[in-house]
Design a protein around this motif. Structure first.
Motif, PDB file in Angstrom:
ATOM      1  N   HIS A 135      19.167 -37.312  32.239  1.00 12.00           N
ATOM      2  CA  HIS A 135      20.469 -37.920  32.517  1.00 12.00           C
ATOM      3  C   HIS A 135      21.440 -37.570  31.403  1.00 12.00           C
ATOM      4  O   HIS A 135      21.029 -37.139  30.332  1.00 12.00           O
ATOM      5  CB  HIS A 135      20.326 -39.443  32.613  1.00 12.00           C
ATOM      6  CG  HIS A 135      19.491 -40.021  31.499  1.00 12.00           C
ATOM      7  ND1 HIS A 135      18.129 -40.211  31.613  1.00 12.00           N
ATOM      8  CD2 HIS A 135      19.796 -40.401  30.232  1.00 12.00           C
ATOM      9  CE1 HIS A 135      17.641 -40.695  30.489  1.00 12.00           C
ATOM     10  NE2 HIS A 135      18.633 -40.817  29.623  1.00 12.00           N
ATOM     11  N   ARG A 224      11.428 -32.888  21.045  1.00 12.67           N
ATOM     12  CA  ARG A 224      10.774 -33.994  21.731  1.00 12.67           C
ATOM     13  C   ARG A 224      11.626 -34.138  22.991  1.00 12.67           C
ATOM     14  O   ARG A 224      12.849 -34.222  22.920  1.00 12.67           O
ATOM     15  CB  ARG A 224      10.831 -35.255  20.869  1.00 12.67           C
ATOM     16  CG  ARG A 224      10.217 -36.496  21.526  1.00 12.67           C
ATOM     17  CD  ARG A 224      11.268 -37.335  22.191  1.00 12.67           C
ATOM     18  NE  ARG A 224      10.732 -38.590  22.700  1.00 12.67           N
ATOM     19  CZ  ARG A 224      11.422 -39.470  23.376  1.00 12.67           C
ATOM     20  NH1 ARG A 224      12.706 -39.264  23.623  1.00 12.67           N
ATOM     21  NH2 ARG A 224      10.873 -40.577  23.815  1.00 12.67           N
ATOM     22  N   ARG A 441      12.519 -53.508  21.954  1.00 14.98           N
ATOM     23  CA  ARG A 441      12.607 -52.245  21.219  1.00 14.98           C
ATOM     24  C   ARG A 441      13.310 -52.457  19.873  1.00 14.98           C
ATOM     25  O   ARG A 441      13.166 -51.647  18.965  1.00 14.98           O
ATOM     26  CB  ARG A 441      13.326 -51.206  22.075  1.00 14.98           C
ATOM     27  CG  ARG A 441      12.648 -51.050  23.449  1.00 14.98           C
ATOM     28  CD  ARG A 441      13.126 -49.855  24.203  1.00 14.98           C
ATOM     29  NE  ARG A 441      14.564 -49.846  24.442  1.00 14.98           N
ATOM     30  CZ  ARG A 441      15.201 -48.841  25.019  1.00 14.98           C
ATOM     31  NH1 ARG A 441      14.556 -47.760  25.372  1.00 14.98           N
ATOM     32  NH2 ARG A 441      16.500 -48.896  25.242  1.00 14.98           N
ATOM     33  N   ARG A 445      13.611 -51.198  15.482  1.00 13.69           N
ATOM     34  CA  ARG A 445      14.906 -50.599  15.145  1.00 13.69           C
ATOM     35  C   ARG A 445      15.616 -51.283  13.987  1.00 13.69           C
ATOM     36  O   ARG A 445      16.733 -50.915  13.641  1.00 13.69           O
ATOM     37  CB  ARG A 445      15.794 -50.588  16.390  1.00 13.69           C
ATOM     38  CG  ARG A 445      15.179 -49.747  17.490  1.00 13.69           C
ATOM     39  CD  ARG A 445      15.980 -49.774  18.774  1.00 13.69           C
ATOM     40  NE  ARG A 445      15.306 -48.941  19.781  1.00 13.69           N
ATOM     41  CZ  ARG A 445      15.793 -48.674  20.977  1.00 13.69           C
ATOM     42  NH1 ARG A 445      16.960 -49.180  21.343  1.00 13.69           N
ATOM     43  NH2 ARG A 445      15.121 -47.918  21.823  1.00 13.69           N
TER      44      ARG A 445
HETATM   45  C1  GLC Z   1      13.170 -42.671  26.505  1.00 20.48           C
HETATM   46  C2  GLC Z   1      13.631 -43.040  25.126  1.00 20.48           C
HETATM   47  C3  GLC Z   1      14.322 -44.362  25.179  1.00 20.48           C
HETATM   48  C4  GLC Z   1      15.517 -44.244  26.096  1.00 20.48           C
HETATM   49  C5  GLC Z   1      15.123 -43.718  27.462  1.00 20.48           C
HETATM   50  C6  GLC Z   1      16.310 -43.273  28.250  1.00 20.48           C
HETATM   51  O1  GLC Z   1      12.201 -43.515  26.989  1.00 20.48           O
HETATM   52  O2  GLC Z   1      12.555 -43.015  24.238  1.00 20.48           O
HETATM   53  O3  GLC Z   1      14.701 -44.850  23.929  1.00 20.48           O
HETATM   54  O4  GLC Z   1      16.128 -45.490  26.249  1.00 20.48           O
HETATM   55  O5  GLC Z   1      14.261 -42.604  27.375  1.00 20.48           O
HETATM   56  O6  GLC Z   1      16.825 -42.088  27.732  1.00 20.48           O
END
Ligand code: GLC
Length: 574
Positions: A135, A224, A441, A445
């Motif tokens: 996205h 990543r 989360r 953080r």
């Molecule tokens: C992944 C990321 C996360 C994020 C999500 C949407 O899971 O690690 O932090 O909110 O994707 O991009």
């Protein structure tokens, strides 16, 4: 510039054949020569917003990372994975990208980034970027164009439909958002501000590959790759099996849709092949038994973050926090063992923490466990399983969860979504908050704790998220001075792994898989055998017969007994 011929269209895509990602095959006995650079060092994950603020604005920046490179080097790190630093409205802290080839001014400039690459390289560390390709942000120029009409050049760069389905977004609420301008709905797997790209469109794929090549040409050491399992949507959009509220998590209908590997093979060929980099993809719901299709010589990535061990408390990949069940040690171990087996001929990214997960000292140990012992115990597993250890900032200091006392104190968008979901399911405010405190989360953080000064040395301004209350005792400065600290234990483990052919390449085998008290596994190479033992309980447990009398090499208790004490972890030579 590493450009390849781009073959347009899905027909061409499926007809292609592919080679080994980077020409490496790792057998359990892989020699030092056969090992790639990212297999023998650990990776350190940085959440830049919470790492170090050099300007007093309350959020961290790239110069903060540059300033701490010597510290990172001292951990034995070979690569730093930076969570997104691209231009972003920050609805999801950078995972909503508005420009794939520019640095957000809050983090610094492209010059800062180039300096980071150079300074890291001087210390033999590579910088790994986060690619968020399922996205974009709704503020991305592509989306702004796409939503303007049904017939503009980017009209089908996103997923548009006249009718919504019952799909629920991963952050809660419908996965469909009505757009007045186009008089249609668009799909968002995550937040409303994160519209899903249409990977079926070859121009979209080309634009994404170009952006990745832009960073590779600047010298990044790998990627990543975020939320990759969602890029392929089903051919028919229909309601999924409803939950009690009538909705169905989008995860359950779109994760790892057949055909996805065709996209990924093309991605690999267009971007990764022939580069001295590594790729690690985030793939919630890829099962350990499917790993060979995804990683290694027959796969598309070098490593895959599958979620089987960190999600043992959830029945499904959809992670509804208030439906979590208590962790059963045997299930946690079985997940790790299945992943170790499935990557026997490839490679595994060992991780227990990241920016989305609670801190492991709270997550994996019973209430009442000593946090320092627990942090060291988890580290012992992290460094002795087979694969590359991924250490998340603060994990090397033994950071614990930070529970805020009101939902309003949480910044994390998913925490608010999960809270609403729990309330809609009939939980009281207090009950819903308890699950947020456990799984939010934001637990991972809170700002990095550097010293005992105000705001733990993270910022001279007001931190964007409160610093954890334990910062006076749990911080880099204090732990540097204490030879028994979690930090110094990490360094010992890192040295042990980096100098041990058995730990780097040896075969994994689990002992006593049914035990709900101990995790016991061996690593074997030739006639050398090491054994890791961790007591996950708060009581004493008899040492397994096979280990009795063996030489202890390292552990979170200094001496050795013929039983294991509460939360004891040790590595033995058999
Ligand atoms: C992944 C990321 C996360 C994020 C999500 C949407 O899971 O690690 O932090 O909110 O994707 O991009």
């Amino acid at each position: 510039m590493n450009r390849r011929t781009f073959i347009k269209g899905a027909m061409a895509l499926t007809a292609l054949t592919f080679t080994n990602p980077t020409g490496f095959i790792c057998t359990p006995t892989a020699s030092a020569e056969a090992r790639r650079w990212w297999q023998s060092k650990e990776v350190y994950q940085i959440y830049p917003k919470s790492f170090l603020d050099t300007t007093g604005k309350g959020t961290g920046d790239l110069r903060g990372v540059i300033r701490k490179l010597d510290y990172i080097k001292s951990l034995g790190v070979g690569a730093i994975w930076l969570t997104p630093v691209y231009v972003s409205p920050m609805v999801d802290n950078g995972y909503d990208i508005a420009d794939y080839t520019a640095i957000d001014p809050r983090f610094g400039t492209l010059e800062d980034f180039d300096e980071l690459i150079a300074e890291a390289k001087a210390r033999d560390i590579r910088i790994v970027m986060d690619l968020v390709y399922n996205h974009t942000s709704n503020k991305h120029a592509w989306f702004i164009e796409s939503k303007a009409s049904r017939d503009n050049p980017k009209a089908d760069w996103y997923i548009w439909r006249d009718e919504p389905t019952n799909w629920r977004s991963i952050f809660g609420g419908s996965a469909w958002q009505w757009c007045e301008e186009r008089q249609q709905y668009y799909l968002h797997t995550f937040a409303t501000a994160q519209p899903d790209l249409n990977w079926e469109n070859p121009d979209v794929r080309r634009a994404l590959y170009d952006a990745a090549n832009f960073w590779l040409d600047r010298g990044v050491g790998g990627f990543r790759i975020d939320a990759i399992v969602y890029i392929k949507k089903p051919s028919v959009f229909a309601d999924g099996a409803p939950d009690s509220d009538g909705t169905c998590s989008v995860h359950n209908v779109t994760a790892a849709t057949p055909g996805i590997l065709d996209f990924l093979r093309e991605f690999k060929r267009e971007v990764f092949d022939g580069r001295d980099i590594f790729t690690v993809a985030e793939a919630n719901s890829v099962k350990p038994e499917d790993l060979p299709e995804w990683v290694g010589s027959q796969g598309v990535f070098d490593m895959l973050f599958e979620f089987s061990h960190v999600n043992v408390m959830f029945n499904n990949g959809d992670e509804v926090w208030h439906r979590a069940k208590p962790i059963k040690l045997s299930e946690f171990k079985a997940a790790l063992t299945a992943s170790q087996r499935a990557t026997r001929d490839s490679w595994y990214p060992i991780y227990f923490e990241n920016h989305d997960k609670p801190r492991s000292v709270n997550n994996f140990f019973p209430h009442g466990s000593d946090k320092k012992l627990a942090a060291k115990a988890m580290a012992t597993i992290l460094f002795t399983l087979r694969g590359t250890p991924f250490v998340y900032q603060g994990e090397e200091l033994g950071f614990a969860n930070a529970a805020f006392d009101s939902i309003d104190a949480y910044d994390d968008i998913s925490s608010r979504g999960q809270y609403d979901l729990a309330r809609a399911d009939g939980l009281s405010d207090k009950q819903a908050l308890r699950f947020v405190q456990k799984f939010s989360r934001d637990n991972a953080r809170t700002p990095m704790q550097w010293d005992t000064s105000a705001n733990a040395g993270f910022t001279s301004g007001t931190p964007w998220l409160p610093v954890h209350a334990d910062f006076k005792t749990c911080n880099v400065e204090v732990e540097e001075r204490d030879s028994d600290s979690v930090l110094n234990f990490y360094r010992r483990l890192s040295d042990l792994r980096n100098g041990s052919a058995v730990l780097l390449g040896g075969e994994y085998a689990e002992l006593y898989p049914d035990s709900e008290e101990l995790y016991v596994f061996t690593r074997t190479l030739g006639d050398k055998k090491l054994c890791t033992v961790v007591n996950f309980t708060t009581h004493e447990v008899k040492l397994p017969a096979q280990i009795s009398g063996a030489k202890k090499i390292l552990g979170n208790y200094a001496d050795a007994k013929n039983y294991l004490r509460a939360t004891e972890a040790a590595i033995y030579e058999l």
